[in-house]
Design a protein around this motif. Sequence first.
Motif, PDB file in Angstrom:
ATOM      1  N   LEU A 153       0.830  -1.199   0.000  1.00 52.52           N
ATOM      2  CA  LEU A 153       0.000   0.000   0.000  1.00 52.52           C
ATOM      3  C   LEU A 153       0.862   1.246   0.000  1.00 52.52           C
ATOM      4  N   VAL A 154       1.889   1.279   0.832  1.00 52.51           N
ATOM      5  CA  VAL A 154       2.766   2.438   0.902  1.00 52.51           C
ATOM      6  C   VAL A 154       3.498   2.635  -0.418  1.00 52.51           C
ATOM      7  N   LEU A 155       3.995   1.554  -1.009  1.00 51.95           N
ATOM      8  CA  LEU A 155       4.679   1.661  -2.290  1.00 51.95           C
ATOM      9  C   LEU A 155       3.746   2.182  -3.373  1.00 51.95           C
ATOM     10  N   THR A 156       2.520   1.715  -3.376  1.00 54.24           N
ATOM     11  CA  THR A 156       1.541   2.189  -4.349  1.00 54.24           C
ATOM     12  C   THR A 156       1.293   3.670  -4.172  1.00 54.24           C
ATOM     13  N   LEU A 157       1.106   4.107  -2.941  1.00 55.12           N
ATOM     14  CA  LEU A 157       0.864   5.527  -2.691  1.00 55.12           C
ATOM     15  C   LEU A 157       2.083   6.365  -3.035  1.00 55.12           C
ATOM     16  N   ALA A 158       3.258   5.889  -2.665  1.00 58.32           N
ATOM     17  CA  ALA A 158       4.467   6.664  -2.885  1.00 58.32           C
ATOM     18  C   ALA A 158       4.832   6.764  -4.353  1.00 58.32           C
ATOM     19  N   THR A 159       4.559   5.744  -5.137  1.00 64.05           N
ATOM     20  CA  THR A 159       4.958   5.773  -6.538  1.00 64.05           C
ATOM     21  C   THR A 159       3.919   6.403  -7.447  1.00 64.05           C
ATOM     22  N   SER A 160       2.730   6.643  -6.947  1.00 67.54           N
ATOM     23  CA  SER A 160       1.714   7.275  -7.793  1.00 67.54           C
ATOM     24  C   SER A 160       1.389   8.663  -7.273  1.00 67.54           C
ATOM     25  N   SER A 161       2.435   9.435  -6.959  1.00 65.06           N
ATOM     26  CA  SER A 161       2.237  10.726  -6.331  1.00 65.06           C
ATOM     27  C   SER A 161       1.476  11.711  -7.200  1.00 65.06           C
ATOM     28  N   ALA A 162       1.483  11.540  -8.520  1.00 65.92           N
ATOM     29  CA  ALA A 162       0.762  12.461  -9.389  1.00 65.92           C
ATOM     30  C   ALA A 162      -0.739  12.380  -9.153  1.00 65.92           C
ATOM     31  N   HIS A 163      -1.255  11.208  -8.769  1.00 64.75           N
ATOM     32  CA  HIS A 163      -2.680  11.038  -8.565  1.00 64.75           C
ATOM     33  C   HIS A 163      -3.054  10.857  -7.098  1.00 64.75           C
ATOM     34  N   ALA A 164      -2.062  10.710  -6.241  1.00 62.71           N
ATOM     35  CA  ALA A 164      -2.342  10.419  -4.838  1.00 62.71           C
ATOM     36  C   ALA A 164      -2.880  11.645  -4.124  1.00 62.71           C
ATOM     37  N   LYS A 165      -3.696  11.400  -3.131  1.00 61.83           N
ATOM     38  CA  LYS A 165      -4.148  12.475  -2.268  1.00 61.83           C
ATOM     39  C   LYS A 165      -3.378  12.462  -0.956  1.00 61.83           C
ATOM     40  N   LYS A 166      -3.103  11.254  -0.422  1.00 61.93           N
ATOM     41  CA  LYS A 166      -2.355  11.148   0.825  1.00 61.93           C
ATOM     42  C   LYS A 166      -1.245  10.123   0.696  1.00 61.93           C
ATOM     43  N   LEU A 167      -0.060  10.512   1.156  1.00 57.07           N
ATOM     44  CA  LEU A 167       1.082   9.610   1.223  1.00 57.07           C
ATOM     45  C   LEU A 167       1.275   9.236   2.682  1.00 57.07           C
ATOM     46  N   LEU A 168       1.694   8.017   2.947  1.00 48.56           N
ATOM     47  CA  LEU A 168       1.817   7.516   4.312  1.00 48.56           C
ATOM     48  C   LEU A 168       3.178   6.894   4.543  1.00 48.56           C
ATOM     49  N   LEU A 169       3.785   7.242   5.677  1.00 47.97           N
ATOM     50  CA  LEU A 169       4.988   6.576   6.162  1.00 47.97           C
ATOM     51  C   LEU A 169       4.658   5.979   7.521  1.00 47.97           C
ATOM     52  N   THR A 170       5.040   4.739   7.748  1.00 46.55           N
ATOM     53  CA  THR A 170       4.956   4.126   9.065  1.00 46.55           C
ATOM     54  C   THR A 170       6.394   3.940   9.528  1.00 46.55           C
ATOM     55  N   CYS A 171       6.733   4.615  10.628  1.00 49.10           N
ATOM     56  CA  CYS A 171       8.125   4.699  11.064  1.00 49.10           C
ATOM     57  C   CYS A 171       8.292   4.146  12.473  1.00 49.10           C
ATOM     58  N   GLN A 172       9.557   3.934  12.840  1.00 45.29           N
ATOM     59  CA  GLN A 172       9.889   3.420  14.168  1.00 45.29           C
ATOM     60  C   GLN A 172      11.049   4.227  14.719  1.00 45.29           C
ATOM     61  N   ASP A 173      10.840   4.873  15.887  1.00 45.65           N
ATOM     62  CA  ASP A 173      11.970   5.499  16.562  1.00 45.65           C
ATOM     63  C   ASP A 173      12.490   4.517  17.607  1.00 45.65           C
ATOM     64  N   ALA A 174      13.294   4.949  18.522  1.00 48.90           N
ATOM     65  CA  ALA A 174      13.869   4.040  19.518  1.00 48.90           C
ATOM     66  C   ALA A 174      12.814   3.415  20.422  1.00 48.90           C
ATOM     67  N   ARG A 175      11.648   4.075  20.568  1.00 48.98           N
ATOM     68  CA  ARG A 175      10.635   3.611  21.510  1.00 48.98           C
ATOM     69  C   ARG A 175       9.313   3.195  20.879  1.00 48.98           C
ATOM     70  N   HIS A 176       8.855   3.894  19.862  1.00 47.69           N
ATOM     71  CA  HIS A 176       7.491   3.701  19.377  1.00 47.69           C
ATOM     72  C   HIS A 176       7.396   3.733  17.851  1.00 47.69           C
ATOM     73  N   LYS A 177       6.315   3.147  17.357  1.00 43.47           N
ATOM     74  CA  LYS A 177       5.943   3.311  15.955  1.00 43.47           C
ATOM     75  C   LYS A 177       5.098   4.570  15.840  1.00 43.47           C
ATOM     76  N   TYR A 178       5.192   5.238  14.707  1.00 40.75           N
ATOM     77  CA  TYR A 178       4.383   6.422  14.455  1.00 40.75           C
ATOM     78  C   TYR A 178       4.163   6.558  12.955  1.00 40.75           C
ATOM     79  N   GLU A 179       3.242   7.414  12.595  1.00 43.04           N
ATOM     80  CA  GLU A 179       2.928   7.636  11.184  1.00 43.04           C
ATOM     81  C   GLU A 179       3.147   9.094  10.806  1.00 43.04           C
ATOM     82  N   VAL A 180       3.492   9.286   9.544  1.00 41.92           N
ATOM     83  CA  VAL A 180       3.568  10.612   8.947  1.00 41.92           C
ATOM     84  C   VAL A 180       2.748  10.547   7.676  1.00 41.92           C
ATOM     85  N   THR A 181       1.821  11.491   7.499  1.00 38.31           N
ATOM     86  CA  THR A 181       1.036  11.555   6.273  1.00 38.31           C
ATOM     87  C   THR A 181       1.227  12.917   5.624  1.00 38.31           C
TER      88      THR A 181
END
Length: 109
Positions: A9-37
């Motif tokens: 899903l993330v690859l699809t969103l990231a590679t179709s940026s011309a038509h995408a409305k929202k891009l999503l990253l799911t990340c991990q820091d030293a303690r927690h997972k978080y998202e960036v849209t």
Amino acid sequence: MLRPVLLALVLTLATSSAHAKKLLLTCQDARHKYEVTFDTISKKITTTHRLFSKPVSTERFEEHEDEHLLVWGVMDMGNSKRNFLAHFGRERWVKHFTGYNDVSTDDCL
């Protein structure tokens, strides 16, 4: 088993940026997972990172021809600001800037 589906899903969103409305990253820091849209239409960035408790504004963004996007997010904290740089594309990461010279990088899906 959920990771391959999420990655697709993330690859699809990231590679179709011309038509995408929202891009999503799911990340991990030293303690927690978080998202960036990032909404490519409104140019609004959001994060669920534990250090960002107030709204984040898009300071700057750069779209590149090789289908990657850099977005600079800023949270106003009164006398100071909290910043991060998110990279959407083939490589996915978020850099957090604290203090004068402190930078940490989190890998993302």
